[in-house]
Enzyme design. Structure first.
Site, short mmCIF file in Angstrom:
data_model
loop_
_atom_site.label_atom_id
_atom_site.label_comp_id
_atom_site.label_asym_id
_atom_site.label_seq_id
_atom_site.Cartn_x
_atom_site.Cartn_y
_atom_site.Cartn_z
N LYS A 71 18.99 16.81 38.11
CA LYS A 71 17.82 17.62 38.48
C LYS A 71 16.69 16.72 39.00
CE LYS A 71 15.97 17.22 33.85
NZ LYS A 71 16.11 17.70 32.48
N TYR A 127 -13.25 1.63 48.34
CA TYR A 127 -14.05 2.80 47.99
C TYR A 127 -14.77 2.61 46.65
CZ TYR A 127 -11.74 5.64 51.61
OH TYR A 127 -11.28 6.15 52.79
N ARG A 187 10.91 25.93 23.35
CA ARG A 187 10.62 26.10 24.78
C ARG A 187 11.54 27.18 25.30
NH1 ARG A 187 11.36 20.78 28.53
NH2 ARG A 187 13.50 21.42 28.20
N MET A 194 -5.50 6.12 50.00
CA MET A 194 -4.35 6.96 50.37
C MET A 194 -3.17 6.10 50.83
SD MET A 194 -4.26 10.13 53.05
CE MET A 194 -5.48 11.15 52.25
C1 LIG Z 1 16.70 16.81 31.60
C2 LIG Z 1 17.60 17.29 30.55
C3 LIG Z 1 18.49 16.41 29.91
C4 LIG Z 1 18.48 14.92 30.14
O1 LIG Z 1 17.48 14.32 29.34
P1 LIG Z 1 17.25 12.73 29.34
O2 LIG Z 1 16.21 12.52 28.31
O3 LIG Z 1 16.76 12.38 30.70
O4 LIG Z 1 18.55 12.11 29.04
C5 LIG Z 1 19.39 16.96 29.02
N1 LIG Z 1 19.40 18.28 28.75
C6 LIG Z 1 18.54 19.15 29.33
C7 LIG Z 1 18.57 20.59 28.99
C8 LIG Z 1 17.61 18.68 30.24
O5 LIG Z 1 16.75 19.53 30.80
#
Ligand SMILES: *Cc1c(COP(=O)(O)O)cnc(C)c1O
Length: 374
Positions: free
Chosen positions: A36, A267, A134, A315
């Site tokens: 992801k 800046y 969550r 920037m």
């Molecule tokens: C992102 C995620 C992981 C991976 O977690 P890490 O700490 O990066 O290993 C595992 N399970 C779920 C549901 C996630 O969203």
């Protein structure tokens, strides 16, 4: 023509880290590689190909659109959509053979219709909120959700998962409680599931620190990209042949100049020189993920040595104090993240300067710069 700023992704390091994760679990334990967020900024498609080639059983994404991109790139392994199944995305998920993770019954009828349309049975995974607080379903509502899924002709329960809130804190009692609740849910399923359900709970922290929480599959993310979930203090950090950072981030010197003592730089003149100062300018700024909060804090590597960022990051420009590095010249490589010579700057270190975690640094740098796979 390429940007002077580059993010290098090491295929060899990614392969090494996958094998390192593999070696921490039993041979029968499957691995879902979390890709992801564009593989935490490392490039989803390239990383997915490498990780599948190394033996990843499945890939994990947040949304359906990411899963579609993986399918269009030719990925045929199971792809789990961890956070993006709603009635409106159910049909696309089914059409691309993506595995839905659900936390309640909202999308079940849409998924069932989609299954009917595709003439297939869709294996659904339930996300249990076993302590994360969550996404998901509370343990008390779990039996009803299981029952609802079994009531749909084109759906079946293929798996159950939960997520650890504090597995990176090895002292925390919460992790044991999550494992216990998760085990209860699995026991409940015994005899109620036609298929053997795939149970999965562990992120990188669970993978390395909670061997009793590996179940059928583990879901590492951060460690595939070369970092311990709990940062540089981790017992994993010092390990020989341990995790290897996959990302390296570089720029080039575009000007070298000397300014007198007492010169206000950039800046708001957030830095005034205390001596005659030699500056190297690099074409990096907050636009590249090198956020303003790094002003007067960060260090970079030039000629294999550390040098300080001085003055406000803008920037597209950052100033480096190279008064003590007389050999620096235009076009020299500047390392923002990664190794140069014997020195190394890690995402943990940058995260500390920024008041955040390494995950965020990798996503930020990786997604805002030109990436090359090496
Ligand atoms: C992102 C995620 C992981 C991976 O977690 P890490 O700490 O990066 O290993 C595992 N399970 C779920 C549901 C996630 O969203």
């Amino acid at each position: 023509m390429k940007s002077l700023n580059q993010v290098e992704i090491s295929a060899a390091a990614l392969r090494h880290n996958f094998r390192f994760c593999r070696s921490a679990v039993q041979a029968k334990t499957r691995i879902m590689a979390m890709v992801k967020a564009d593989a935490y900024g490392h490039g989803m498609i390239d990383c997915a190909r490498i990780l599948v080639d190394e033996g990843a059983y499945a890939l994990g994404v947040a949304e359906v659109v990411e899963g579609v991109a993986l399918r269009k790139a030719g990925c045929t392994v199971p792809v789990y959509v961890m956070a993006g199944i709603i009635p409106e995305t159910a049909e696309t998920a089914a059409a691309y053979d993506l595995t839905p993770v659900v936390g309640d019954a909202t999308s079940l009828s849409a998924l069932n219709r989609a299954g009917k349309k595709q003439a297939c049975h869709i294996g659904v995974h339930i996300k249990l909120d076993a302590g994360m607080g969550r996404l998901g379903t509370l343990p008390v509502d779990f039996p009803l959700l299981v029952e609802k899924i079994s009531g749909f002709e084109f759906l079946f329960l293929e798996g159950v998962l939960a997520h650890f809130p504090v597995a990176d804190d090895r002292e925390s009692k919460t992790t044991k409680e999550v494992v216990a609740l998760f085990n209860e849910a699995i026991s409940y399923l015994e005899g109620r599931c036609q298929h053997k359900c795939i149970a999965h709970l562990s992120n990188s922290a669970g993978l390395f620190y909670e061997p009793e929480a590996h179940f059928d599959m583990v879901r590492p993310g951060i460690s595939l990209y070369g970092y311990a979930p709990d940062g540089h203090k981790s017992v994993l950090a010092g390990k020989k042949d341990g995790l290897r950072p996959v990302m390296r981030c570089t720029s080039r010197v575009i000007q070298v100049r000397t300014v007198p003592e007492g010169t206000g730089l950039g800046y708001s003149h957030l830095y005034t020189t205390r001596r005659k100062t030699r500056l190297a300018l690099i074409p990096v700024g907050y636009e590249d993920g090198y956020l303003r909060i790094l002003t007067n804090k960060a260090q970079v590597l030039i000629s294999g040595r550390r040098a300080s960022v001085i003055g406000r990051i803008s920037m597209n420009l950052t100033m480096i104090d190279i008064t003590d590095l007389p050999f620096v010249k235009v076009n020299d490589e500047v390392v923002l993240l990664g190794e140069q010579g014997k020195e190394r700057i890690t995402a943990d270190e940058i995260a500390e300067w920024m008041g955040t975690i390494h995950y965020e640094v990798l996503c930020l740098f990786g997604r805002m710069n030109n990436r090359v796979l090496v």
